[in-house]
Design an enzyme around this catalytic site. Structure first.
Site, PDB file in Angstrom:
ATOM      1  N   ASP A 184       6.426  -0.768 -10.354  1.00 47.81           N
ATOM      2  CA  ASP A 184       5.334   0.170 -10.527  1.00 47.81           C
ATOM      3  C   ASP A 184       4.988   0.718  -9.146  1.00 47.81           C
ATOM      4  OD1 ASP A 184       1.830  -0.455 -11.190  1.00 47.81           O
ATOM      5  OD2 ASP A 184       2.931   1.355 -10.735  1.00 47.81           O
ATOM      6  N   ASP A 208      14.579  -7.977  -3.337  1.00 54.81           N
ATOM      7  CA  ASP A 208      13.729  -7.611  -4.463  1.00 54.81           C
ATOM      8  C   ASP A 208      13.214  -8.803  -5.244  1.00 54.81           C
ATOM      9  OD1 ASP A 208      12.885  -5.123  -4.751  1.00 54.81           O
ATOM     10  OD2 ASP A 208      14.222  -4.578  -6.400  1.00 54.81           O
ATOM     11  N   ASP A 223      13.014 -17.284   9.938  1.00 56.25           N
ATOM     12  CA  ASP A 223      14.063 -16.634   9.135  1.00 56.25           C
ATOM     13  C   ASP A 223      15.408 -17.368   9.192  1.00 56.25           C
ATOM     14  OD1 ASP A 223      12.217 -14.798   8.415  1.00 56.25           O
ATOM     15  OD2 ASP A 223      13.202 -13.051   9.323  1.00 56.25           O
ATOM     16  N   ASN A 231      13.825  -7.254   8.924  1.00 59.24           N
ATOM     17  CA  ASN A 231      14.268  -6.503  10.104  1.00 59.24           C
ATOM     18  C   ASN A 231      15.754  -6.699  10.389  1.00 59.24           C
ATOM     19  OD1 ASN A 231      14.376  -9.030  11.219  1.00 59.24           O
ATOM     20  ND2 ASN A 231      12.883  -8.639  12.853  1.00 59.24           N
ATOM     21  N   SER A 263       0.026  16.646   4.321  1.00 58.70           N
ATOM     22  CA  SER A 263       1.371  17.142   4.031  1.00 58.70           C
ATOM     23  C   SER A 263       2.178  17.395   5.305  1.00 58.70           C
ATOM     24  CB  SER A 263       1.293  18.421   3.210  1.00 58.70           C
ATOM     25  OG  SER A 263       0.404  19.326   3.818  1.00 58.70           O
TER      26      SER A 263
END
Ligand SMILES: *[C@@H]1O[C@H](CO)[C@@H](O)[C@H](O)[C@H]1NC(C)=O
Ligand SMILES: *[C@@H]1O[C@H](CO)[C@@H](O)[C@H](O)[C@H]1NC(C)=O
Ligand SMILES: *[C@@H]1O[C@H](CO)[C@@H](O)[C@H](O)[C@H]1NC(C)=O
Ligand SMILES: *[C@@H]1O[C@H](CO)[C@@H](O)[C@H](O)[C@H]1NC(C)=O
Ligand SMILES: CC(=O)N[C@H]1CO[C@H](CO)[C@@H](O)[C@@H]1O
Length: 575
Positions: A184, A208, A223, A231, A263
């Protein structure tokens, strides 16, 4: 800067007439019907002009020219299909009208895409026809009346309401919706999909299936097992057992870049090829579907958060790319929170989409750049619509408080002033507008007055032949800039330091002229309003140099491990 106007103008294709009906912002004012009629009129005049000019350029019939236009359009988003459908509906009328030498204004009035409301002036892009307007229009109406084509054109102000097209509109809407899979877009902040405010707008999500992995966070457990901050740096150096993130990034003070903009910040752009008959070809519309799903913004090429190499041939880079170059640990840490039509007054409606966790994330550089909409409006009298210094003060203080409660300690906030938009009129008014180049008949002065007449100009105050008004608009812009400057000089916040920079278009123009350019080349040719890609990159360059000189702490240090990061991780997985 208001998106529906822009989207309509972007459309040398009938299809897009309906788009404005769902792209409209929440501006519910009473004039919104006129506003929407105005768009329809602009779109009609643009499309009919393109058809007419294609026929002229190729010495072909009107019919062949309509066919040609449709054949150039891509299949995506049903652009081609809809184009053919629309020529089926309007083609017969168009052929007759254009064959009797009626110009686009007359055609669009006779088909009632353009309407002259009682007591309102007659709005036209081209110089008025030699014979009187009324009899010409009457003649055109007679031609249309005799036409066998459908009666639809009487109510054609919203093409989606035509029974014929309603289904297609529906399909296009759902096609656009469905191209945002899984997530969403409103609640989720990062995405692996480029458009619809995906990674063209923010750093790409790297995993994801893990909500806690996103650009800008402090690494979890250095990490060792996965790239929690996206990164592109993770894992353990087999030679010494030290995690790469620790080795290369610890103490490098990584930081992200966040733009709160309008914009211009999003890099609004309508390709002039979409309405220049003499250059139109199959290639002209390749980028159109992507552009439409990004609300005609091109943030991937913008001055602040752009990450693609510019196609303009200019060597300057966006601020994001520079920060990344300075410290490769900053890779992917960018967010645009830019909207068409954004101003100090409506920012609160979307600032929540800024995503920074005070405890978990690295500090950020936030650039506030609302450069026009506080003084720009489409109204007949734009002056009462302008933001006052008092109103600006209170909304900026609100924004800064919000930022203080959302940004990690050690962040930086930079307020951009407003430009002096008089350079628009000064540099453009007597130049030919893209649709006017072929026959040397429409200048930007004509174009501006057409938009003002229809009350759809993105900035009546500066895009106007009224010098008093242009001056008033610049005065207000100056007052607002002054307010921002004062706030930056006097207010303190616990989690960030605060700076002000002028939006100095003059400097950029001078730099461009030094390189042999002309000032008008820095303005978007189709809307005659927005700074173009070159201008945005030159502005980014000025910004960078100023900040580096005056407040180097904002940009952080050069990371000495950059070459090693490149060696081990290459391109770090793209932006
Ligand atoms: C345009 O086409 C017409 C008819 O096909 C032809 O008579 C005329 O010479 C052409 N004009 C040009 C400039 O090619
Ligand atoms: C993505 O996240 C999941 C859940 O944390 C993890 O098991 C997986 O290894 C991650 N994938 C990559 C490629 O980092
Ligand atoms: C923020 O960081 C500064 C040092 O950079 C420190 O002096 C200050 O106490 C910190 N503020 C908070 C609220 O943690
Ligand atoms: C020019 O603009 C000023 C300020 O809005 C206005 O008072 C004046 O009437 C305008 N002049 C014309 C000729 O429209
Ligand atoms: C202000 C704004 O439009 N922000 C958008 C940035 O991109 C994300 C998704 O990528 C949107 O959810 C935000 O609305």
């Amino acid at each position: 800067m208001k998106s529906p106007w822009n989207i309509c103008l972007a459309t040398p294709l009938f299809l897009l007439l309906p788009i404005h009906t769902w792209a409209s912002p929440a501006s519910e004012d009473q004039a919104s019907a006129r506003y929407s009629n105005g768009h329809t009129c602009v779109a009609c005049v643009v499309v009919v002009s393109v058809i007419e000019q294609l026929a002229q350029v190729h010495n072909s019939t009107v019919e062949a020219s309509m066919e040609r236009l449709c054949s150039y359009l891509p299949e995506k988003l049903f652009l081609k299909t809809t184009c053919y459908l629309v020529i089926e509906i309007f083609g017969p009328d168009l052929i007759k009208l254009l064959n009797t030498d009626m110009n686009a204004d007359v055609v669009c009035h006779s088909l009632e895409f353009c309407k002259q409301d009682p007591g309102q002036p007659l709005c036209h892009l081209y110089p008025l026809p030699k014979e009187a307007w009324k009899p010409t229009l009457e003649k055109a109406r007679q031609i249309v009346k005799k036409s066998p084509s459908l009666k639809h054109s009487r109510s054609s102000s919203d093409i989606c309401s035509l029974p014929f097209l309603a289904r297609i509109c529906q399909r296009i809407k759902s096609a656009i919706k469905n191209s945002v899979p899984f997530k969403d877009v409103d609640s989720d902040k990062y995405s692996v999909f480029p458009t619809l405010r995906g990674y063209h707008w923010r750093g790409r999500d790297c995993n994801d299936s893990n909500k806690m992995a996103y650009p800008g966070r402090r690494p979890v457990n250095w990490d060792i097992h996965e790239d929690s901050n996206c990164n592109g740096i993770w894992g353990v150096d087999p030679k010494d057992g030290i995690p790469y993130e620790k080795k290369f990034c610890e103490g490098s003070q990584p930081r992200g870049i966040i733009l709160l903009g309008d914009s211009a910040g999003a890099h609004f752009h309508i390709s002039p090829e979409w309405l220049t008959a003499s250059q139109m070809s199959l290639k002209s519309f390749i980028s159109l579907p992507t552009a439409l799903t990004n609300e005609l913004n091109w943030p991937q090429l913008s001055g602040t958060t752009g990450f693609l190499d510019s196609i303009s041939g200019i060597k300057e880079n966006s601020i994001y790319l520079r920060l990344r170059k300075r410290n490769h640990c900053n890779h992917r840490d960018y967010q645009n929170i830019s909207r068409n039509g954004a101003s100090s007054q409506n920012l609160k409606k979307f600032i929540e989409s800024l995503s920074r966790n005070q405890l978990l994330d690295h500090p950020a550089i936030v650039i506030y750049a609302m450069i026009g909409n506080d003084v720009c409006s489409r109204k007949v009298d734009p002056v009462p619509e302008m933001t006052t210094p008092e109103k600006l003060y209170s909304s900026i203080m609100q924004t800064l408080k919000y930022l203080n409660s959302h940004l990690p300690n050690g962040s930086h906030v930079i307020l951009y002033g407003l430009p002096d938009g008089r350079f628009l009129w000064d540099n453009l008014h007597d130049r030919y507008y893209p649709l006017g180049q072929l026959n040397k008949d429409v200048t930007y002065a004509h174009f501006y007055s057409f938009l003002n007449c229809l009350q759809v100009s993105p900035c009546h105050g500066w895009m106007s032949s009224n010098k008093t008004l242009r001056t008033l608009t610049s005065e207000r812009a100056k007052q607002l800039s002054h307010t921002l400057k004062k706030i930056a000089a006097s207010k303190k916040f616990t989690n960030f330091d605060l700076f002000y920079v002028d939006f100095d278009f003059q400097e950029v123009t001078e730099e461009w002229q030094k390189r042999g350019g002309q000032p008008w080349q820095l303005i978007e040719p189709v809307d005659g309003f927005h700074p173009n890609e070159v201008a945005l990159l030159l502005l980014a360059d000025r910004f960078w140099k100023k900040v580096q000189l005056q407040w180097p702490q904002v940009l952080g240090k050069e990371n000495p491990f950059n070459p090693q990061i490149e060696q081990v991780f290459g391109d770090q997985g793209g932006h």
